[in-house]
Enzyme design. Structure first.
Site, PDB file in Angstrom:
ATOM      1  N   LYS A   1      -5.176   4.816  30.438  1.00  0.00           N
ATOM      2  CA  LYS A   1      -4.249   4.268  29.454  1.00  0.00           C
ATOM      3  C   LYS A   1      -2.841   4.632  29.910  1.00  0.00           C
ATOM      4  O   LYS A   1      -2.487   5.806  29.977  1.00  0.00           O
ATOM      5  CB  LYS A   1      -4.512   4.842  28.062  1.00  0.00           C
ATOM      6  CG  LYS A   1      -3.507   4.379  27.018  1.00  0.00           C
ATOM      7  CD  LYS A   1      -3.689   5.104  25.697  1.00  0.00           C
ATOM      8  CE  LYS A   1      -2.574   4.729  24.730  1.00  0.00           C
ATOM      9  NZ  LYS A   1      -2.655   5.495  23.456  1.00  0.00           N
TER      10      LYS A   1
ATOM     11  N   GLY B   1       2.334   8.061  15.950  1.00  0.00           N
ATOM     12  CA  GLY B   1       2.255   9.132  14.970  1.00  0.00           C
ATOM     13  C   GLY B   1       3.019   8.897  13.684  1.00  0.00           C
ATOM     14  O   GLY B   1       3.072   9.779  12.826  1.00  0.00           O
TER      15      GLY B   1
ATOM     16  N   ALA C   1      -1.153   2.861  17.922  1.00  0.00           N
ATOM     17  CA  ALA C   1       0.044   3.577  17.460  1.00  0.00           C
ATOM     18  C   ALA C   1       0.524   3.051  16.118  1.00  0.00           C
ATOM     19  O   ALA C   1       0.625   1.839  15.903  1.00  0.00           O
ATOM     20  CB  ALA C   1       1.179   3.516  18.480  1.00  0.00           C
ATOM     21  N   GLY C   2       0.809   3.987  15.230  1.00  0.00           N
ATOM     22  CA  GLY C   2       1.348   3.657  13.921  1.00  0.00           C
ATOM     23  C   GLY C   2       0.320   3.419  12.848  1.00  0.00           C
ATOM     24  O   GLY C   2       0.647   3.321  11.662  1.00  0.00           O
TER      25      GLY C   2
ATOM     26  N   ASN D   1      -5.222   8.145  16.174  1.00  0.00           N
ATOM     27  CA  ASN D   1      -5.364   9.566  16.491  1.00  0.00           C
ATOM     28  C   ASN D   1      -4.804  10.417  15.363  1.00  0.00           C
ATOM     29  O   ASN D   1      -5.530  11.067  14.622  1.00  0.00           O
ATOM     30  CB  ASN D   1      -4.685   9.896  17.812  1.00  0.00           C
ATOM     31  CG  ASN D   1      -4.886  11.329  18.266  1.00  0.00           C
ATOM     32  OD1 ASN D   1      -4.318  11.775  19.238  1.00  0.00           O
ATOM     33  ND2 ASN D   1      -5.708  12.112  17.576  1.00  0.00           N
ATOM     34  N   THR D   2      -3.474  10.379  15.177  1.00  0.00           N
ATOM     35  CA  THR D   2      -2.833  11.231  14.178  1.00  0.00           C
ATOM     36  C   THR D   2      -3.438  11.036  12.798  1.00  0.00           C
ATOM     37  O   THR D   2      -3.658  12.012  12.059  1.00  0.00           O
ATOM     38  CB  THR D   2      -1.324  10.949  14.125  1.00  0.00           C
ATOM     39  OG1 THR D   2      -0.758  11.154  15.420  1.00  0.00           O
ATOM     40  CG2 THR D   2      -0.636  11.858  13.123  1.00  0.00           C
TER      41      THR D   2
END
Length: 255
Positions: free
Chosen positions: A97, A158, A184-185, A206-207
């Protein structure tokens, strides 16, 4: 929906998971199991194979079921990202990635350096998934350069703000000839479902999972949300209307 094919691998679960920010490998392992994910990302710096004292991340992943995709987080240029990719390839990893973000405040990807890195890594025979801004032109350029899939952001990494780039994501999905993974986001399961509903092939979070009060429970929630959105797409949603439409007959009620 059909199985998702990226590179040389088939996926039945369209929820992918990052491995950063978990309190421990044990917590991450529980979240991976709850998510049912078949693809995870990790930074090369976190791979210390066989080093129990360092809490080696690979010991928590069943690699017979889950593909490990190294990311180039921390790279600021194409050269740095390609160097990381080459080290990963030498260590036996074939999925990369590409993350190239010189701005530490917003962590937005550098489009010029990312495209150059896609071209170089594809020539190395790697399965390349670039993290990019939600730019339809760049997405096509990455595809033409050999990307196995594109990973446009929904919002900054994040931030948990959801699909702030929805209009551009729709164009990317419409034009793409490779899978689109929204990355993301994404902060809530509803954000993940929204991405699948608008046509994305998969989502990566992830976050939202790792920073939750109960990461395994949140991972399961994401899995269920993505699957629900898949089923909705398969069912063929009714067309949206600007006016009301009665759900029961109104003719001859008093005849």
């Amino acid at each position: 929906m059909k199985e998702l094919v990226i590179g040389n691998r088939r996926f039945t679960n369209r929820f992918f998971l990052g491995t950063g920010k978990f309190a421990s490998s044990a917590q991450m392992r529980a979240a991976l199991e709850a998510s049912g994910t078949q693809l995870v990302t990790t930074a090369l710096t976190r791979v210390r194979e066989g080093d129990a004292a360092a809490d080696d991340i690979l010991s928590a992943i069943d690699r017979s079921k889950v593909e490990v995709m190294l990311n180039t987080s921390g790279a600021r240029t194409a050269d740095e990202a390609v160097r990381i990719a080459k080290i990963g390839k030498a260590a036996g990893f074939s999925w990369i990635k590409l993350e190239i973000h010189p701005d530490a405040h917003y962590l937005l990807p550098d489009p010029v350096e990312t495209l150059a890195a896609v071209e170089a890594c594809a020539k190395l025979g790697l399965v390349v998934l670039p993290y990019i801004n939600a730019d339809p032109v760049l997405a096509k350029r990455c595809e033409e350069a050999g990307a196995a899939a594109v990973m446009p952001l929904g919002a900054p990494i994040g931030s948990n703000r959801g699909l702030r780039t929805r209009d551009m994501l729709e164009i990317i999905v419409e034009q793409a000839a490779v899978p689109v993974v929204v990355d993301a986001g994404i902060g809530l399961p509803s954000h993940a479902a929204e991405a699948i509903e608008l046509g994305a092939d998969a989502v990566l979070a992830n976050t939202a999972v790792a920073a939750a009060g109960d990461p395994p429970k949140m991972a399961e929630a994401f899995r269920l949300a993505v699957r629900a959105a898949e089923l909705a797409r398969e069912a063929g949603p009714a067309a949206a209307r600007r006016t009301a439409s009665a759900t029961s007959p109104t003719d001859d009620i008093f005849a």
